[in-house]
Design a protein around this motif. Structure first.
Motif, mmCIF file in Angstrom:
data_model
loop_
_atom_site.group_PDB
_atom_site.id
_atom_site.type_symbol
_atom_site.label_atom_id
_atom_site.label_comp_id
_atom_site.label_asym_id
_atom_site.label_seq_id
_atom_site.Cartn_x
_atom_site.Cartn_y
_atom_site.Cartn_z
ATOM 1 N N LEU A 79 0.656 -1.406 -0.102
ATOM 2 C CA LEU A 79 0.008 -0.052 -0.054
ATOM 3 C C LEU A 79 0.845 1.306 -0.338
ATOM 4 O O LEU A 79 0.453 2.713 -1.131
ATOM 5 C CB LEU A 79 -1.262 -0.306 1.241
ATOM 6 C CG LEU A 79 -1.872 -1.025 0.820
ATOM 7 C CD1 LEU A 79 -2.629 -1.559 2.169
ATOM 8 C CD2 LEU A 79 -3.109 -0.661 -0.379
ATOM 9 N N TYR A 102 -8.242 -5.741 -4.663
ATOM 10 C CA TYR A 102 -8.348 -5.817 -3.139
ATOM 11 C C TYR A 102 -8.196 -4.800 -2.406
ATOM 12 O O TYR A 102 -8.464 -3.791 -2.823
ATOM 13 C CB TYR A 102 -6.020 -5.435 -3.237
ATOM 14 C CG TYR A 102 -5.817 -6.031 -1.766
ATOM 15 C CD1 TYR A 102 -5.638 -7.061 -0.768
ATOM 16 C CD2 TYR A 102 -5.683 -4.677 -0.916
ATOM 17 C CE1 TYR A 102 -5.499 -6.935 0.115
ATOM 18 C CE2 TYR A 102 -4.657 -4.686 0.097
ATOM 19 C CZ TYR A 102 -5.235 -6.267 1.084
ATOM 20 O OH TYR A 102 -4.299 -6.366 2.242
ATOM 21 N N PHE A 177 -0.803 -11.330 -8.069
ATOM 22 C CA PHE A 177 -1.337 -12.199 -7.896
ATOM 23 C C PHE A 177 -0.348 -12.778 -9.002
ATOM 24 O O PHE A 177 -0.149 -14.266 -8.505
ATOM 25 C CB PHE A 177 -3.034 -11.925 -8.781
ATOM 26 C CG PHE A 177 -4.071 -11.911 -7.365
ATOM 27 C CD1 PHE A 177 -4.100 -12.018 -5.657
ATOM 28 C CD2 PHE A 177 -4.664 -12.783 -7.297
ATOM 29 C CE1 PHE A 177 -4.706 -11.625 -5.222
ATOM 30 C CE2 PHE A 177 -6.035 -13.079 -5.908
ATOM 31 C CZ PHE A 177 -5.581 -12.066 -5.172
ATOM 32 N N MET A 194 3.290 -2.571 -9.704
ATOM 33 C CA MET A 194 3.334 -2.813 -8.200
ATOM 34 C C MET A 194 2.708 -4.018 -8.188
ATOM 35 O O MET A 194 2.852 -4.351 -8.674
ATOM 36 C CB MET A 194 2.273 -1.917 -7.611
ATOM 37 C CG MET A 194 1.988 -1.780 -6.695
ATOM 38 S SD MET A 194 1.025 -2.369 -6.174
ATOM 39 C CE MET A 194 0.634 -2.678 -4.262
ATOM 40 N N SER A 196 2.597 -5.809 -3.526
ATOM 41 C CA SER A 196 2.251 -6.437 -2.956
ATOM 42 C C SER A 196 3.581 -7.402 -2.906
ATOM 43 O O SER A 196 3.493 -8.600 -2.312
ATOM 44 C CB SER A 196 1.514 -6.767 -2.032
ATOM 45 O OG SER A 196 1.753 -7.392 -1.039
ATOM 46 N N THR A 198 5.086 -8.856 -0.635
ATOM 47 C CA THR A 198 4.280 -9.128 1.330
ATOM 48 C C THR A 198 4.068 -11.168 0.961
ATOM 49 O O THR A 198 4.285 -11.862 1.149
ATOM 50 C CB THR A 198 3.481 -8.777 1.257
ATOM 51 O OG1 THR A 198 3.919 -7.179 2.278
ATOM 52 C CG2 THR A 198 2.894 -9.210 2.921
ATOM 53 N N LYS A 199 3.615 -11.195 -0.326
ATOM 54 C CA LYS A 199 2.986 -12.522 -1.186
ATOM 55 C C LYS A 199 4.294 -13.111 -1.772
ATOM 56 O O LYS A 199 4.990 -13.880 -1.180
ATOM 57 C CB LYS A 199 1.454 -11.392 -2.128
ATOM 58 C CG LYS A 199 0.961 -10.801 -1.329
ATOM 59 C CD LYS A 199 -0.193 -10.992 -0.031
ATOM 60 C CE LYS A 199 -0.923 -10.237 0.653
ATOM 61 N NZ LYS A 199 -1.525 -8.832 -0.200
ATOM 62 N N ILE A 208 6.318 -7.742 5.680
ATOM 63 C CA ILE A 208 5.879 -6.403 4.143
ATOM 64 C C ILE A 208 6.187 -6.155 3.682
ATOM 65 O O ILE A 208 7.004 -5.418 4.414
ATOM 66 C CB ILE A 208 5.162 -6.014 5.551
ATOM 67 C CG1 ILE A 208 3.866 -6.705 6.904
ATOM 68 C CG2 ILE A 208 3.943 -4.611 4.946
ATOM 69 C CD1 ILE A 208 2.452 -7.234 5.915
ATOM 70 N N LEU A 209 6.292 -6.162 2.656
ATOM 71 C CA LEU A 209 7.418 -4.966 2.065
ATOM 72 C C LEU A 209 6.240 -4.565 0.777
ATOM 73 O O LEU A 209 5.405 -5.668 0.186
ATOM 74 C CB LEU A 209 7.912 -5.507 1.837
ATOM 75 C CG LEU A 209 9.844 -4.628 0.854
ATOM 76 C CD1 LEU A 209 10.568 -5.513 1.717
ATOM 77 C CD2 LEU A 209 9.591 -4.977 -0.955
ATOM 78 N N LEU A 329 -1.698 -13.574 1.617
ATOM 79 C CA LEU A 329 -1.580 -15.065 0.575
ATOM 80 C C LEU A 329 -0.426 -15.243 -0.335
ATOM 81 O O LEU A 329 0.584 -14.200 0.063
ATOM 82 C CB LEU A 329 -2.135 -14.744 -0.779
ATOM 83 C CG LEU A 329 -2.179 -13.444 -2.036
ATOM 84 C CD1 LEU A 329 -1.753 -13.248 -3.162
ATOM 85 C CD2 LEU A 329 -3.453 -12.338 -2.014
HETATM 86 C C1 LIG Z 1 -1.715 -7.747 -0.236
HETATM 87 C C2 LIG Z 1 -2.586 -6.559 -2.051
HETATM 88 C C3 LIG Z 1 -2.124 -5.386 -1.704
HETATM 89 C C4 LIG Z 1 -1.030 -4.234 -0.133
HETATM 90 O O1 LIG Z 1 -0.011 -5.023 0.261
HETATM 91 P P1 LIG Z 1 0.696 -4.852 1.497
HETATM 92 O O2 LIG Z 1 2.384 -5.221 1.319
HETATM 93 O O3 LIG Z 1 -0.385 -5.737 2.506
HETATM 94 O O4 LIG Z 1 -0.260 -3.088 1.819
HETATM 95 C C5 LIG Z 1 -2.206 -4.746 -2.620
HETATM 96 N N1 LIG Z 1 -2.778 -6.103 -3.807
HETATM 97 C C6 LIG Z 1 -2.816 -6.784 -3.532
HETATM 98 C C7 LIG Z 1 -3.400 -7.839 -5.399
HETATM 99 C C8 LIG Z 1 -2.339 -7.541 -1.875
HETATM 100 O O5 LIG Z 1 -3.317 -8.211 -2.367
#
Ligand SMILES: *Cc1c(COP(=O)(O)O)cnc(C)c1O
Length: 383
Positions: A79, A102, A177, A194, A196, A198-199, A208-209, A329
């Motif tokens: 985000l 999202y 995704f 862009m 996340s 994080t996933k 978280i990144l 995810l």
């Molecule tokens: C999780 C997610 C985000 C946000 O990312 P964070 O790392 O949680 O801030 C944005 N877009 C999608 C598709 C996500 O799954």
């Protein structure tokens, strides 16, 4: 001369060489806020870690490499990366976004940036004409998420890119995704990618990144200015963890895709399942687009149990044992989620249901365990 690496090699070596100081193969965690100067301005390229940090720089080079882009930028979260992209715009500017996206992105757009005078149009993007109809003289940016969350619609990136070029609009793609193993939006004509991270990029549910990748020097300069001026940067430890995660992206994703296919087919053949959303099915409305722009169909899917309501769906996700009921995810472990009460609770029910996010919908992030164990778990939970 730097040889251009193929994808699997780029995940491991892209933009990285052993550390010059001691030959460390992994970029060290430079846990420092500042850097010694011999005389004012006399430094080795690093002055202050909000602006630059060597561990973050290594990650940023890796990000650029795996998305086949020129520049990468890392942020404190997905985000925060989106926040930086939106700050390229001015009050009065308008954005056209996928309608099924999202929940946190929807919240950032409507609850934060609308307050600063940006206007958002949320449209279905199955047809380019739906996007074109929303363009006016104030439109500056098209925001695409594909596959969409959680309905697994696939948006044709090259067609939207052609439209964006024609109207001189920026096209940003949230590639969270799919991950670059599956699709590389810059190659398809997008201006901004862009993540996340994080996933899937970090991949182990431990950080978280966020990330942005671009080709344009101008966009890079403006985004790097915002990154430093607004300051939502990741720390060196999180940069290191993400860098480490990226090294196995291709092997993890290969297994995520294989397992998701097995799970999708199992659910589709189950007498108590009404509908399964997974772009690999030939009957999926965007299957042809998915085949064209994706190397595989990803690790995400959603389904609706037959005759289920809110309570019945909750009962199933509570009964799962190997799948963890959790937000997020893309980690190695399988997760299950109930969008209506979790990731998409911040989207009003009427808007949510318009895009198909009904109360009974269950979303799975299929991990890399043994597929049969995942099926056994689903079997006992569905009953
Ligand atoms: C999780 C997610 C985000 C946000 O990312 P964070 O790392 O949680 O801030 C944005 N877009 C999608 C598709 C996500 O799954």
């Amino acid at each position: 001369m730097e040889k251009k690496l193929r994808f699997n090699s780029a995940t491991i070596h892209g933009g990285q060489a052993p550390d010059p100081a001691f030959g460390a193969v992994m970029p060290p965690i430079y846990q420092t806020s500042t850097y010694a100067q011999s005389t004012p301005g006399g430094h080795k390229g690093f002055e202050y870690s909000r602006t630059h940090n060597p561990t973050r720089s290594a990650l940023e080079k890796s990000l650029a490499s795996i998305e086949n882009g020129k520049h990468g930028l890392a942020f404190a979260s997905g985000l925060a990366a989106m926040d930086a992209i939106m700050k390229l715009l001015q009050p009065g500017d308008e954005v056209i976004s996928t309608n099924d996206l999202y929940g946190g992105s929807y919240r950032l757009f409507t609850k934060i940036f609308e307050g600063f005078g940006l206007k958002f149009h949320f449209v279905g993007m199955n047809e380019v004409a739906q996007v074109e109809a929303a363009i006016n003289k104030n439109t500056k940016l098209i925001w695409v998420e594909t596959p969409t969350n959680p309905m697994m619609n696939v948006v044709d990136i090259s067609s939207i890119a052609a439209l964006a070029k024609q109207h001189q609009l920026l096209l940003a793609v949230d590639n969270t995704f799919a991950s670059p193993y599956i699709q590389q939006p810059l190659n398809l004509g997008a201006d901004i990618v862009m993540h996340s991270a994080t996933k899937y990029l970090a991949g182990h549910s431990d950080v978280i990144l966020g990330a942005i990748i671009v080709n344009s020097d101008d966009l890079h300069q403006r985004l790097a200015f915002i990154q430093n001026a607004s300051g939502a940067v990741p720390g060196p430890m999180d940069s290191f963890l993400t860098l480490r995660g990226i090294k196995t992206l291709h092997v993890r994703l290969q297994r995520h895709c294989e397992n998701a296919k097995v799970v999708a087919q199992y659910l589709a053949n189950h007498s108590k399942i009404e509908k399964v959303y997974w772009p690999g099915f030939e009957h999926h409305p965007n299957h042809e687009v998915a085949k064209k722009q994706m190397n595989d169909f990803g690790g995400m899917l959603s389904f609706i149990p037959k005759g289920a309501d809110f309570k019945a769906a909750i009962k199933i996700v509570e009964a799962l044992q190997l799948f963890t009921l959790a937000e997020s995810l893309g980690g190695v472990e399988s997760l299950a989620g109930h969008p209506a009460s979790m990731t998409h609770a911040s989207i009003p029910k009427a808007i949510r249901e318009e895009s198909g996010v009904v109360d009974a919908l269950i979303r799975l992030s299929v991990g890399i365990e043994d597929a049969q164990d995942l099926i056994d778990d689903l079997a006992q939970a569905i009953g």
